[in-house]
Design a protein around this motif. Structure first.
Motif, PDB file in Angstrom:
ATOM      1  N   GLY A 135     120.358  62.669  60.048  1.00 39.52           N
ATOM      2  CA  GLY A 135     119.520  61.391  60.094  1.00 39.52           C
ATOM      3  C   GLY A 135     119.159  61.353  61.450  1.00 39.52           C
ATOM      4  O   GLY A 135     117.878  60.996  61.848  1.00 39.52           O
ATOM      5  N   TYR A 136     120.117  61.321  62.348  1.00 37.87           N
ATOM      6  CA  TYR A 136     119.829  60.978  63.742  1.00 37.87           C
ATOM      7  C   TYR A 136     118.773  61.994  64.316  1.00 37.87           C
ATOM      8  O   TYR A 136     117.960  61.874  65.065  1.00 37.87           O
ATOM      9  CB  TYR A 136     121.311  61.222  64.761  1.00 37.87           C
ATOM     10  N   ARG A 137     119.075  63.349  64.000  1.00 39.01           N
ATOM     11  CA  ARG A 137     118.375  64.313  64.768  1.00 39.01           C
ATOM     12  C   ARG A 137     116.751  64.130  64.224  1.00 39.01           C
ATOM     13  O   ARG A 137     116.018  64.498  64.798  1.00 39.01           O
ATOM     14  CB  ARG A 137     118.625  65.601  64.043  1.00 39.01           C
ATOM     15  N   PHE A 138     116.748  63.706  63.054  1.00 40.42           N
ATOM     16  CA  PHE A 138     115.326  63.631  62.515  1.00 40.42           C
ATOM     17  C   PHE A 138     114.584  62.537  63.391  1.00 40.42           C
ATOM     18  O   PHE A 138     113.390  62.658  63.779  1.00 40.42           O
ATOM     19  CB  PHE A 138     115.128  63.468  61.028  1.00 40.42           C
ATOM     20  N   LEU A 139     115.196  61.494  63.505  1.00 43.03           N
ATOM     21  CA  LEU A 139     114.361  60.259  64.337  1.00 43.03           C
ATOM     22  C   LEU A 139     114.166  60.610  65.761  1.00 43.03           C
ATOM     23  O   LEU A 139     113.080  60.433  66.347  1.00 43.03           O
ATOM     24  CB  LEU A 139     115.500  59.161  64.232  1.00 43.03           C
ATOM     25  N   ALA A 140     115.340  61.444  66.204  1.00 39.28           N
ATOM     26  CA  ALA A 140     115.009  62.327  67.713  1.00 39.28           C
ATOM     27  C   ALA A 140     113.848  63.038  67.765  1.00 39.28           C
ATOM     28  O   ALA A 140     113.031  63.025  68.703  1.00 39.28           O
ATOM     29  CB  ALA A 140     116.431  62.863  68.117  1.00 39.28           C
ATOM     30  N   GLN A 141     113.724  64.006  66.740  1.00 35.09           N
ATOM     31  CA  GLN A 141     112.578  64.707  66.495  1.00 35.09           C
ATOM     32  C   GLN A 141     111.141  64.067  66.533  1.00 35.09           C
ATOM     33  O   GLN A 141     110.350  64.241  67.073  1.00 35.09           O
ATOM     34  CB  GLN A 141     113.073  65.784  65.536  1.00 35.09           C
ATOM     35  N   ALA A 142     111.352  62.944  65.616  1.00 36.83           N
ATOM     36  CA  ALA A 142     110.133  62.003  65.191  1.00 36.83           C
ATOM     37  C   ALA A 142     109.503  61.447  66.649  1.00 36.83           C
ATOM     38  O   ALA A 142     108.383  61.487  66.752  1.00 36.83           O
ATOM     39  CB  ALA A 142     110.430  61.130  64.210  1.00 36.83           C
ATOM     40  N   LEU A 143     110.460  61.112  67.498  1.00 32.24           N
ATOM     41  CA  LEU A 143     109.950  60.568  68.651  1.00 32.24           C
ATOM     42  C   LEU A 143     109.269  61.524  69.503  1.00 32.24           C
ATOM     43  O   LEU A 143     108.300  61.245  70.244  1.00 32.24           O
ATOM     44  CB  LEU A 143     111.121  60.001  69.706  1.00 32.24           C
ATOM     45  N   SER A 144     109.348  62.800  69.202  1.00 36.27           N
ATOM     46  CA  SER A 144     108.805  64.035  69.956  1.00 36.27           C
ATOM     47  C   SER A 144     107.513  64.182  69.183  1.00 36.27           C
ATOM     48  O   SER A 144     106.267  64.396  69.781  1.00 36.27           O
ATOM     49  CB  SER A 144     109.374  65.180  69.932  1.00 36.27           C
ATOM     50  N   TYR A 145     107.188  64.197  67.954  1.00 45.46           N
ATOM     51  CA  TYR A 145     106.153  64.663  67.593  1.00 45.46           C
ATOM     52  C   TYR A 145     105.058  63.723  66.859  1.00 45.46           C
ATOM     53  O   TYR A 145     103.945  63.934  66.782  1.00 45.46           O
ATOM     54  CB  TYR A 145     106.742  65.526  66.109  1.00 45.46           C
ATOM     55  N   GLU A 146     105.540  62.625  66.827  1.00 49.10           N
ATOM     56  CA  GLU A 146     104.580  61.566  66.300  1.00 49.10           C
ATOM     57  C   GLU A 146     103.273  61.048  66.980  1.00 49.10           C
ATOM     58  O   GLU A 146     102.310  61.111  66.823  1.00 49.10           O
ATOM     59  CB  GLU A 146     105.118  60.249  65.607  1.00 49.10           C
ATOM     60  N   LEU A 147     103.606  60.954  68.269  1.00 43.82           N
ATOM     61  CA  LEU A 147     102.429  60.483  69.246  1.00 43.82           C
ATOM     62  C   LEU A 147     101.471  61.658  69.217  1.00 43.82           C
ATOM     63  O   LEU A 147     100.181  61.406  69.219  1.00 43.82           O
ATOM     64  CB  LEU A 147     103.115  60.253  70.487  1.00 43.82           C
ATOM     65  N   PRO A 148     102.039  62.914  69.600  1.00 47.64           N
ATOM     66  CA  PRO A 148     101.109  63.837  69.608  1.00 47.64           C
ATOM     67  C   PRO A 148     100.200  64.277  68.304  1.00 47.64           C
ATOM     68  O   PRO A 148      99.032  64.269  68.339  1.00 47.64           O
ATOM     69  CB  PRO A 148     101.740  65.329  69.858  1.00 47.64           C
ATOM     70  N   LEU A 149     100.678  63.948  67.172  1.00 42.74           N
ATOM     71  CA  LEU A 149     100.273  64.193  65.872  1.00 42.74           C
ATOM     72  C   LEU A 149      99.232  63.085  65.727  1.00 42.74           C
ATOM     73  O   LEU A 149      98.199  63.447  65.314  1.00 42.74           O
ATOM     74  CB  LEU A 149     101.399  63.802  64.767  1.00 42.74           C
ATOM     75  N   MET A 150      99.446  62.028  66.134  1.00 44.09           N
ATOM     76  CA  MET A 150      98.662  60.534  65.950  1.00 44.09           C
ATOM     77  C   MET A 150      97.465  61.063  66.830  1.00 44.09           C
ATOM     78  O   MET A 150      96.401  60.751  66.217  1.00 44.09           O
ATOM     79  CB  MET A 150      99.265  59.458  66.530  1.00 44.09           C
ATOM     80  N   PHE A 151      97.774  61.589  68.034  1.00 44.84           N
ATOM     81  CA  PHE A 151      96.127  61.830  68.808  1.00 44.84           C
ATOM     82  C   PHE A 151      95.477  62.920  68.350  1.00 44.84           C
ATOM     83  O   PHE A 151      94.320  63.074  68.220  1.00 44.84           O
ATOM     84  CB  PHE A 151      96.734  61.752  70.389  1.00 44.84           C
ATOM     85  N   ALA A 152      96.217  63.890  67.721  1.00 43.49           N
ATOM     86  CA  ALA A 152      95.570  65.286  67.149  1.00 43.49           C
ATOM     87  C   ALA A 152      94.707  64.529  66.131  1.00 43.49           C
ATOM     88  O   ALA A 152      93.608  64.996  65.615  1.00 43.49           O
ATOM     89  CB  ALA A 152      96.911  66.276  66.633  1.00 43.49           C
ATOM     90  N   LEU A 153      95.160  63.762  65.314  1.00 43.47           N
ATOM     91  CA  LEU A 153      94.292  63.137  64.192  1.00 43.47           C
ATOM     92  C   LEU A 153      93.137  62.238  64.603  1.00 43.47           C
ATOM     93  O   LEU A 153      92.226  62.503  64.130  1.00 43.47           O
ATOM     94  CB  LEU A 153      95.154  62.056  63.335  1.00 43.47           C
ATOM     95  N   THR A 154      93.213  61.788  65.853  1.00 47.42           N
ATOM     96  CA  THR A 154      91.963  60.882  66.383  1.00 47.42           C
ATOM     97  C   THR A 154      90.892  61.888  66.624  1.00 47.42           C
ATOM     98  O   THR A 154      89.707  61.370  66.834  1.00 47.42           O
ATOM     99  CB  THR A 154      92.587  60.100  67.584  1.00 47.42           C
ATOM    100  N   GLY A 155      91.230  62.984  67.085  1.00 48.03           N
ATOM    101  CA  GLY A 155      89.984  63.918  67.416  1.00 48.03           C
ATOM    102  C   GLY A 155      88.697  64.188  66.513  1.00 48.03           C
ATOM    103  O   GLY A 155      87.762  63.803  66.860  1.00 48.03           O
TER     104      GLY A 155
END
Lengths: 310, 373
Positions: A135-155
């Motif tokens: 669970g810890y690992r997923f949250l740490a990973q989510a901090l890395s992928y979520e913002l790039p993913l959000m901006f990718a959706l914005t394009g």
């Protein structure tokens, strides 16, 4: 309502659910086949793996763990599948869609943020050290992928001037967005793999922690979580087709066929990547995600904005 | 009834097997892994996932108690089997599949478990005793008894104590045992860690011995030198595969496993060394691999050294036709003592990679009841 998009009734919702199930099973079969080939066995025996695994898990008992937070644990287990279904609701199949929301792109993003909570709950609820570390690992990973993913959706949304998925598809009449937004497309695909806890981004379910969030799951609970992962991959692949690959556009065949064909092609690539790359530890990922990927995706957005203003 | 047995037959096509290795029974475990792969069965990562538990070797007293506890965590339908020789593996696996399909055996097992669980005093909040499983997760509770018995104890388990973390902040300390039943982990090794979050803040190391010398050591005494050289080489290869499997680098770890099996199958030395070269080249070229373990000093070097060991162990066979010397128990004990220093301050993922890169051979630790112990 977007032009040419038909919102289907309750029967269509059932069809969408069944279709998601079929696509997810195909993904599992493909993964099994690739695995069997790698181990030097017959491809077909691997492709049947989802059937055998399904039967095995239906026959296996569920577990009761001392001091487990059963309610939250089970919410997490069932949640992934529900979230995948809610995502598919805004993905158009040819001209049909379950919900033609005016904020479809945001809806998809909101659903993938839900995955943060759900995977954490699966790790937390079991009262097990290995699952908790997952669970810890997923949250740490989510901090890395979520913002790039959000901006990718914005394009695609900026380029189409709308957050409605139908409008985004229509805006790709002349040129698919993948052609001039390759960075956003790749980042989006990586994001899909990451929120599905899959392959290189599967550290939360890593072998080194006895399966992490999966460590304590058995029987139908495990079946639901594994199905949820494949369903998330499938929903992500479908959304990539709508956002970047022109939705149902294509010659000769009807548009719903094209949507399915493209979705399966993207899905095969996402599933196959698991065998090609090693797992990325979340702390290693953070550095790359924030220093390389995030600026790259922002540059992509800048480029898109320039083109749109021109 | 027909539907039940139809589902059971489908389910038994691809059972998941939890393989437990006792120090000294590496060859039996390797044979088991190969047999599972040929059958298309799956090696389980945790007891919750498994249908079958296979113990390779004869565990000592403490190890057997732990294996019993792990057995309690298998959800069922479940079958427990053991093998002490590579030749037995195929037979016991066939037998286990039959037992898995046998409805009567499974029902008796399930009813016995429910009866046992019913006797145990149960926390009313978690009182579905009908399920029968009283699993404590994977946590070792040995390290969790503290003096403060007046603390709230959900399910009879004490809460974590606080402690200062590496940044000087107050954070819960959890005591967790890594091993002895963990995939891609040295046989019988137990590392009792204090964890804050997933960072190791302290560790103690122990090896749980077998009840007697394993067959590879016994054969060494019997003078089967050739076999021993091959085994040494295969063991190095197995450790390479294990480290790659921890990284989930499946394509390459599968290559290492095939190489291991070909070493055990008496493949010509030229073929083996050529494949070692190719695999080494592939690993050296892999930028992803280099990048992903960059922050862990010694892991990549350890991996390359293990791969080199595959070749040199075999070349020893040509040069002198004598067995490559087994590591001395003293040297191995010294390496074990280094572990706490190496892993303190790392997260669990890093700690596991570092331990795997050491290429430990726990089989030289003296068994229970022997003069050396």
């Amino acid at each position: 309502m977007a032009e040419g998009i038909i919102q289907v009734g309750p029967l269509g919702t059932v069809t969408a659910t069944v279709l998601l199930g079929i696509v997810a099973v195909l993904a599992a079969a493909f993964d099994g086949a690739v695995g069997a080939r790698l181990q030097g066995r017959r491809t077909l025996s691997g492709a049947a793996a989802p059937v055998w695994e399904g039967a095995r898990l239906l026959r296996q008992r569920r577990r009761t763990i001392v001091a487990a937070d059963s309610l939250l644990w089970r919410i997490g287990v069932v949640g992934l599948l529900v979230v995948a279904l809610l995502k598919v609701a805004v993905v158009p199949l040819g001209a049909w869609t379950v919900a033609d929301l005016s904020v479809g792109v945001v809806w998809f993003n909101a659903m993938d943020v839900m995955v943060w909570a759900l995977v954490w709950l699966v790790g937390w609820g079991a009262n097990s050290a290995h699952a908790l570390i997952g669970g810890y690992r997923f949250l740490a990973q989510a901090l890395s992928y979520e913002l790039p993913l959000m901006f990718a959706l914005t394009g695609p949304a900026i380029a189409a001037g709308s957050l409605r998925v139908g409008d985004v598809v229509a805006a790709q009449d002349e040129l698919w967005f993948v052609v001039w937004m390759p960075v956003a497309f790749l980042v989006f695909c990586a994001g899909v793999v990451a929120f599905s806890v899959w392959g290189p981004f599967g550290a939360a379910a890593g072998k080194d922690i006895a399966g992490g969030v999966l460590a304590e799951l058995s029987g139908v609970d495990r079946l639901l979580l594994l199905a949820g992962r494949y369903a998330l991959l499938s929903a992500g692949a479908g959304f990539a087709v709508a956002l970047f690959l022109g939705g149902g556009s294509g010659p000769f065949a009807p548009s719903w066929v094209w949507t399915l064909v493209k979705t399966l092609a993207v899905l095969a690539a996402l599933v196959g990547v698991r065998r090609l790359l090693p797992v990325v530890r979340p702390d290693r990922l953070a550095e790359v995600a924030w220093i390389v990927v995030l600026p790259a995706v922002l540059l992509q957005l800048l480029l898109v904005s320039f083109v749109v203003v021109q | 009834m027909d539907l039940t047995s139809a589902v059971a037959r489908l389910a038994a096509r691809r059972p998941h097997v939890l393989v437990v290795e006792v120090p000294g029974w590496g060859p039996t475990r390797m044979t088991a892994e190969r047999e599972l792969r040929h059958r298309g069965w799956v090696q389980a990562n945790s007891p919750a996932e498994a249908d079958i538990m296979l113990t390779c070797g004869v565990a000592g007293r403490e190890f057997s108690e732990i294996v019993d506890r792990v057995w309690d965590q298998l959800p069922g339908p479940r079958v427990r089997i053991g093998a002490t020789d590579p030749d037995q593996v195929s037979g016991v696996l066939d037998e286990s599949r039959r037992a898995l399909l046998d409805g009567t055996v499974q029902r008796v097992d399930a009813e016995a478990r429910t009866a046992v669980a019913g006797d145990v005093p149960h926390d009313p909040d978690h009182g579905d005793a009908g399920h029968g499983d009283m699993d404590h997760g994977d946590m070792g509770h040995e390290g969790m008894d503290h003096d403060g018995m007046d603390m709230p104890m959900p399910g009879g388990i004490g809460l974590a104590e606080g402690g200062t973390d590496r940044d000087g902040l107050d954070l819960d300390v959890l005591h967790v045992s890594l091993g002895p039943v963990l995939p891609h982990w040295p046989a019988g090794l137990v590392v009792r860690c204090s964890l804050q979050g997933d960072v190791v803040t302290g560790a103690a190391v122990e090896v749980l011995p077998a009840a007697g010398w394993g067959p590879d050591r016994a054969r060494d005494g019997a003078g089967l030198m050739r076999g021993t050289v091959r085994l040494r080489s295969a063991q190095y290869c197995d450790q390479v595969a294990g480290l790659l499997a921890l990284l989930d680098f499946e394509r390459l770890s599968m290559r290492a496993i095939r190489l291991r099996d070909s070493v055990l199958d008496d493949a010509p030395i030229e073929t083996v060394t050529a494949e070692v070269e190719r695999l080494g080249e592939r690993l050296r070229r892999s930028r992803v691999l280099r990048w992903s373990v960059q922050d862990l000093p010694g892991v990549l070097e350890g991996l390359m050294a293990l791969l080199d060991g595959v070749r040199t162990a075999l070349l020893g066979e040509i040069a002198a036709d004598t067995a490559a010397p087994l590591r001395s128990p003293a040297a191995e004990a010294e390496r074990l003592e280094q572990i706490p220093g190496l892993i303190t301050g790392l997260d669990v993922a890093g700690a596991r990679l570092v331990i795997a890169s050491l290429g430990l051979d726990t089989a030289v630790v003296a068994p229970e009841g022997s003069d050396h112990g």
